[in-house]
Motif scaffolding. Structure first.
Motif, PDB file in Angstrom:
ATOM      1  N   PRO A   1      -2.762   2.789  -9.024  1.00 15.25           N
ATOM      2  CA  PRO A   1      -1.675   3.866  -8.905  1.00 15.25           C
ATOM      3  C   PRO A   1      -2.086   4.471  -7.511  1.00 15.25           C
ATOM      4  O   PRO A   1      -1.301   4.742  -6.977  1.00 15.25           O
ATOM      5  CB  PRO A   1      -2.181   4.878  -9.790  1.00 15.25           C
ATOM      6  N   SER A   2      -3.375   4.399  -7.002  1.00 16.91           N
ATOM      7  CA  SER A   2      -3.680   4.811  -5.594  1.00 16.91           C
ATOM      8  C   SER A   2      -2.927   3.940  -4.605  1.00 16.91           C
ATOM      9  O   SER A   2      -2.520   4.544  -3.758  1.00 16.91           O
ATOM     10  CB  SER A   2      -5.009   4.635  -5.351  1.00 16.91           C
ATOM     11  N   SER A   3      -2.787   2.664  -4.741  1.00 17.01           N
ATOM     12  CA  SER A   3      -2.044   1.734  -3.908  1.00 17.01           C
ATOM     13  C   SER A   3      -0.651   2.109  -3.991  1.00 17.01           C
ATOM     14  O   SER A   3      -0.062   2.178  -2.995  1.00 17.01           O
ATOM     15  CB  SER A   3      -2.226   0.468  -4.332  1.00 17.01           C
ATOM     16  N   VAL A   4      -0.120   2.376  -5.202  1.00 12.34           N
ATOM     17  CA  VAL A   4       1.302   2.623  -5.322  1.00 12.34           C
ATOM     18  C   VAL A   4       1.502   3.970  -4.475  1.00 12.34           C
ATOM     19  O   VAL A   4       2.610   4.141  -3.762  1.00 12.34           O
ATOM     20  CB  VAL A   4       1.695   2.989  -6.686  1.00 12.34           C
ATOM     21  N   ARG A   5       0.800   5.048  -4.451  1.00 16.80           N
ATOM     22  CA  ARG A   5       1.019   6.176  -3.788  1.00 16.80           C
ATOM     23  C   ARG A   5       1.112   6.007  -2.184  1.00 16.80           C
ATOM     24  O   ARG A   5       1.944   6.593  -1.910  1.00 16.80           O
ATOM     25  CB  ARG A   5      -0.303   7.168  -4.001  1.00 16.80           C
ATOM     26  N   VAL A   6       0.248   5.131  -1.853  1.00 15.66           N
ATOM     27  CA  VAL A   6       0.355   4.875  -0.309  1.00 15.66           C
ATOM     28  C   VAL A   6       1.585   4.134  -0.181  1.00 15.66           C
ATOM     29  O   VAL A   6       2.423   4.672   1.313  1.00 15.66           O
ATOM     30  CB  VAL A   6      -0.901   4.078   0.220  1.00 15.66           C
ATOM     31  N   LEU A   7       2.037   3.267  -0.839  1.00 16.80           N
ATOM     32  CA  LEU A   7       3.386   2.636  -0.489  1.00 16.80           C
ATOM     33  C   LEU A   7       4.472   3.675  -0.393  1.00 16.80           C
ATOM     34  O   LEU A   7       5.323   3.507   0.073  1.00 16.80           O
ATOM     35  CB  LEU A   7       3.466   1.310  -1.327  1.00 16.80           C
ATOM     36  N   HIS A   8       4.485   4.476  -1.566  1.00 16.85           N
ATOM     37  CA  HIS A   8       5.545   5.217  -1.954  1.00 16.85           C
ATOM     38  C   HIS A   8       5.457   6.384  -0.890  1.00 16.85           C
ATOM     39  O   HIS A   8       6.556   6.653  -0.299  1.00 16.85           O
ATOM     40  CB  HIS A   8       5.253   6.098  -3.360  1.00 16.85           C
TER      41      HIS A   8
END
Length: 363
Positions: free
Chosen positions: A20-27
């Motif tokens: 989820p933390s990686s998803v947040r950066v990409l988002h």
């Protein structure tokens, strides 16, 4: 860019391509992330965690696979071949040297397949995306080896640390790279008698600065291997030849000389293994006995600790995922170290080491 994160399908593979933390950066960088429902459950991440990070949850594998960039952990299995598409970017561990069928399909379907394990690090040719899982696999190799040495698990009933008045177990490690070093670190901590064999004298000198006299360091040749393997309670294969099959260092006739109930853990199994009698197993059925010796050949060992492993992997992969998302194929043009990870592109096998394994597939 649209980025897909499918749920892993390999036996008891609980890691997930993006946390989820990686998803947040990409988002936050303007990308759309599509996560298959429950893809992160095994690693401790809920669909709600992903939604809060900005992902869209999709109910089918197709919903994750039908994207420009697909980020996984393990190689696609045969039921997933149908999802691979021309001009798609696939970023995951591939280990093609041990999988001709997958290699052929990647060539046929026209995907650009980038393997974590061959991406290089600037300045030293190290493998930054393989290292975190190698650390985990090395540490787990001793943990699992100790368990299967227990008599109830089929082992010879040896406690690696021994007790006062009884010698400790003997751990022999073939290869002094990241896996071998981490295996030795855990084995020494448990109180075992440890030997490491490697062909790189400079590496052996470096290991001496780490372990001093607590580990016996030997140059790896057939005579030394024969001398130590037959006496091992736990034998760990930790050989890495980037992109290629691991060489067979321990033939069957040497396995026959090992103690009944001794244990072999071959971390090199995903590259073909360095023990002749070793074949791939699974977390569901991790061991078998051959020549009286317990063999452990699970190729996705870090999947046993997915909460730790997913985050460790993402710490290393995220900068490359972000670059691919921002630049698409141009990322390969501007970053030669990421380009080193490309194994298949434009219906061609392009990685030199894998080409040597399958010369007939080189066009």
């Amino acid at each position: 860019m649209e980025i897909g994160v499918p749920k892993e399908t390999k036996d008891q593979e609980f890691r997930v391509g993006l946390s989820p933390s990686s998803v947040r950066v990409l988002h936050e960088n303007g990308h759309a992330i599509f996560v298959e429902t429950e893809a992160g459950t095994g690693a401790g991440f809920t669909d709600t965690d992903y939604k809060l990070a900005g992902a869209q949850i999709v109910s089918t594998p197709e919903g994750a696979w039908n994207r420009e960039l697909v980020v996984k952990v393990k190689e696609p299995l045969q039921p997933e071949y149908k999802f691979l598409q021309k001009e798609q970017l696939l970023f995951t561990y591939l280990h093609l040297a041990a999988d001709r069928a997958l290699t052929e399909h990647l060539i046929d379907c026209g995907v650009t397949a980038i393997a974590y394990e061959t991406v290089e690090q600037p300045g030293n040719n190290k493998l930054p995306l393989l290292t975190p899982m190698s650390i985990i696999a090395g540490r787990l190799s001793v943990q699992f080896g100790a368990r299967f040495l227990e008599r109830q698990q089929g082992g010879r009933g040896v406690l690696l640390g021994g007790v006062p008045g009884v010698r400790p177990g003997k751990v022999v490690i073939l290869g002094g790279g990241v896996v071998g070093t981490e295996a030795a670190r855990i084995a020494v901590g448990m109180g075992a008698a440890v030997q490491i064999l490697d062909v790189n004298v400079d590496r052996l000198s470096y290991l001496e600065t780490i372990f001093g006299s607590r580990v016996e360091l030997l140059y790896s040749n057939s005579a030394h291997i024969e001398a130590v393997v037959s006496q091992a309670d736990l034998l760990i294969g930790a050989v890495l030849v980037p992109g290629r099959k691991a060489p067979i260092l321990v033939p069957r006739n040497l396995v026959k000389q090992m103690h009944p109930g001794a244990v072999i853990v071959d971390v090199a199994v995903d590259q073909g293994g360095c023990i002749e009698t070793l074949r791939p197993t699974s977390h569901t059925n991790p061991v078998y006995v051959e020549e009286g010796v317990v063999h452990y050949g699970v190729p996705n060992m870090p999947g046993a600790v997915p909460w730790t492993a997913t985050q460790a992997l993402n710490n290393s992969t995220l900068p490359y995922v972000l670059q691919l998302a921002n630049l698409a194929l141009k990322a390969i043009e501007v970053n030669p170290f990421l380009a080193a990870g490309v194994n298949v592109q434009n219906h061609r096998l392009v990685h030199p080491a894998v080409q040597q394994v399958f010369p007939d597939l080189v066009s």
